[in-house]
Every structure is written in C-alpha cells, then in structure tokens.
Write a protein that holds these residues in place. Structure first.
Motif, PDB file in Angstrom:
ATOM      1  N   ALA A  53      -5.974   7.706 -21.107  1.00 28.18           N
ATOM      2  CA  ALA A  53      -6.953   8.476 -20.335  1.00 28.18           C
ATOM      3  C   ALA A  53      -7.920   9.156 -21.293  1.00 28.18           C
ATOM      4  CB  ALA A  53      -6.240   9.516 -19.474  1.00 28.18           C
ATOM      5  N   ASN A  55     -10.956  11.851 -22.358  1.00 30.11           N
ATOM      6  CA  ASN A  55     -11.177  13.276 -22.111  1.00 30.11           C
ATOM      7  C   ASN A  55     -12.612  13.450 -21.639  1.00 30.11           C
ATOM      8  OD1 ASN A  55     -11.345  16.038 -22.097  1.00 30.11           O
ATOM      9  ND2 ASN A  55     -10.406  16.302 -24.101  1.00 30.11           N
ATOM     10  N   ARG A  57     -15.826  15.556 -20.045  1.00 29.61           N
ATOM     11  CA  ARG A  57     -16.423  16.899 -19.940  1.00 29.61           C
ATOM     12  C   ARG A  57     -17.763  16.797 -19.219  1.00 29.61           C
ATOM     13  NH1 ARG A  57     -14.323  20.928 -23.120  1.00 29.61           N
ATOM     14  NH2 ARG A  57     -15.456  22.142 -21.559  1.00 29.61           N
ATOM     15  N   PHE A  75     -12.418  19.861 -14.869  1.00 31.36           N
ATOM     16  CA  PHE A  75     -12.170  18.813 -15.859  1.00 31.36           C
ATOM     17  C   PHE A  75     -11.330  19.337 -17.018  1.00 31.36           C
ATOM     18  CE2 PHE A  75     -15.802  15.575 -15.005  1.00 31.36           C
ATOM     19  CZ  PHE A  75     -15.398  15.486 -13.693  1.00 31.36           C
ATOM     20  N   SER A  78      -7.838  19.500 -15.804  1.00 30.64           N
ATOM     21  CA  SER A  78      -7.271  18.160 -15.634  1.00 30.64           C
ATOM     22  C   SER A  78      -6.980  17.470 -16.959  1.00 30.64           C
ATOM     23  CB  SER A  78      -8.228  17.282 -14.823  1.00 30.64           C
ATOM     24  OG  SER A  78      -8.340  17.759 -13.521  1.00 30.64           O
ATOM     25  N   PHE A  79      -7.952  17.499 -17.861  1.00 36.07           N
ATOM     26  CA  PHE A  79      -7.829  16.703 -19.082  1.00 36.07           C
ATOM     27  C   PHE A  79      -7.182  17.450 -20.237  1.00 36.07           C
ATOM     28  CE2 PHE A  79     -11.351  14.752 -16.724  1.00 36.07           C
ATOM     29  CZ  PHE A  79     -10.783  13.513 -16.532  1.00 36.07           C
ATOM     30  N   GLU A  80      -7.525  18.702 -20.402  1.00 31.23           N
ATOM     31  CA  GLU A  80      -6.983  19.450 -21.531  1.00 31.23           C
ATOM     32  C   GLU A  80      -5.538  19.889 -21.287  1.00 31.23           C
ATOM     33  OE1 GLU A  80      -8.481  19.918 -24.434  1.00 31.23           O
ATOM     34  OE2 GLU A  80     -10.387  19.018 -23.828  1.00 31.23           O
ATOM     35  N   ARG A  83      -3.227  16.414 -18.251  1.00 27.09           N
ATOM     36  CA  ARG A  83      -2.986  15.114 -18.912  1.00 27.09           C
ATOM     37  C   ARG A  83      -2.330  15.286 -20.273  1.00 27.09           C
ATOM     38  NH1 ARG A  83      -7.458  13.309 -15.871  1.00 27.09           N
ATOM     39  NH2 ARG A  83      -6.663  11.940 -14.255  1.00 27.09           N
ATOM     40  N   SER A  84      -2.598  16.385 -20.942  1.00 27.70           N
ATOM     41  CA  SER A  84      -1.905  16.646 -22.210  1.00 27.70           C
ATOM     42  C   SER A  84      -0.418  16.835 -21.968  1.00 27.70           C
ATOM     43  CB  SER A  84      -2.490  17.881 -22.906  1.00 27.70           C
ATOM     44  OG  SER A  84      -3.796  17.632 -23.329  1.00 27.70           O
ATOM     45  N   THR A  95      -5.550   7.607 -14.680  1.00 24.21           N
ATOM     46  CA  THR A  95      -6.583   7.543 -15.717  1.00 24.21           C
ATOM     47  C   THR A  95      -7.944   7.744 -15.059  1.00 24.21           C
ATOM     48  OG1 THR A  95      -6.669   5.151 -15.488  1.00 24.21           O
ATOM     49  CG2 THR A  95      -5.270   6.028 -17.251  1.00 24.21           C
ATOM     50  N   PRO A  96      -8.866   8.417 -15.741  1.00 29.77           N
ATOM     51  CA  PRO A  96     -10.166   8.706 -15.121  1.00 29.77           C
ATOM     52  C   PRO A  96     -11.072   7.488 -15.080  1.00 29.77           C
ATOM     53  CG  PRO A  96     -10.119   9.539 -17.357  1.00 29.77           C
ATOM     54  CD  PRO A  96      -8.746   9.012 -17.066  1.00 29.77           C
TER      55      PRO A  96
END
Length: 119
Positions: A53, A55, A57, A75, A78-80, A83-84, A95-96
């Motif tokens: 996935a 990252n 922004r 975001f 979600s990503f930082e 998903r981490s 996955t985005p």
C-alpha cells in the motif's frame, strides 16, 4: 470501444502487463522520485509479500478550504497509523487505489473473482 471504468481498465492492464510486479496509480497522483523503489522493496526482502500500500497525502491541504484539510487528516490516520499497524502484523486489509503495488501471482490468483465482484 466504451468506457467501463477503472476496474476494467486495471483488468486489461494486468493482462497486458509483462512484469512480476504491477504498480497502480491514479491519474491525478504525483509520485516522488523514490516511490517505485519504496513500493518494490518489500517484494525483494519478503517473498511472501503479495501487495504494498502506498502512502497517500493531499497536496492542497495548505489552502483555507476545510475539505482538503479534513481529507489530509483522514489520509494521515489511514496511512500513517492504521496501515502501519497492519503492516507490523504483515497483513494490510486494503490497498489504496491511488497508489499500490501487487505481485503478479497475487493478482492472477484472484483476478477473475475480482473483475466479476458485485456489491
């Protein structure tokens, strides 16, 4: 001959692609110079990795508009964080669409079910 949407475009791209890793990116995404290296590296160090996935922004979050700022916060969460945390368990649930990489064998292991998926 007719636009069938992103899913069918990806399906066709997967069938036309010849590499061992597929990278998907949205048309309005901007990628950094190290993006491809960062997306592909997990496949090199972990043979069991099937997808990565990216990252994502929001670029216009410095503007005064509220929506881009809210999207950026979403975001980041979600990503930082999410998903981490998932990654530390070696399992990312989603996955985005804007940026992701997939191992060829993982894609073709579920491609027919995916293209015919309904909700």
């Amino acid at each position: 001959p007719q636009n069938k949407g992103k899913r069918h475009a990806l399906y066709r791209g997967f069938h036309l692609g010849t590499g061992e890793v597929f990278v998907t990116v949205d048309s309005d995404s901007e990628v950094s110079t190290d993006t491809l290296r960062n997306l592909v590296s997990p496949f090199v160090v972990n043979e069991n990795c099937g997808a990565v996935a990216g990252n994502i922004r929001v670029l216009n979050n410095g503007q005064k508009a509220l929506l881009p700022k809210m999207l950026d916060v979403s975001f980041v969460l979600s990503f930082e964080f999410v998903r981490s945390a998932e990654s530390s368990l070696e399992s990312v649930l989603c996955t985005p669409g804007a940026l992701a990489a997939y191992k060829r064998e993982a894609v073709f292991g579920c491609l027919e079910e995916w293209i015919n998926q309904t909700f």
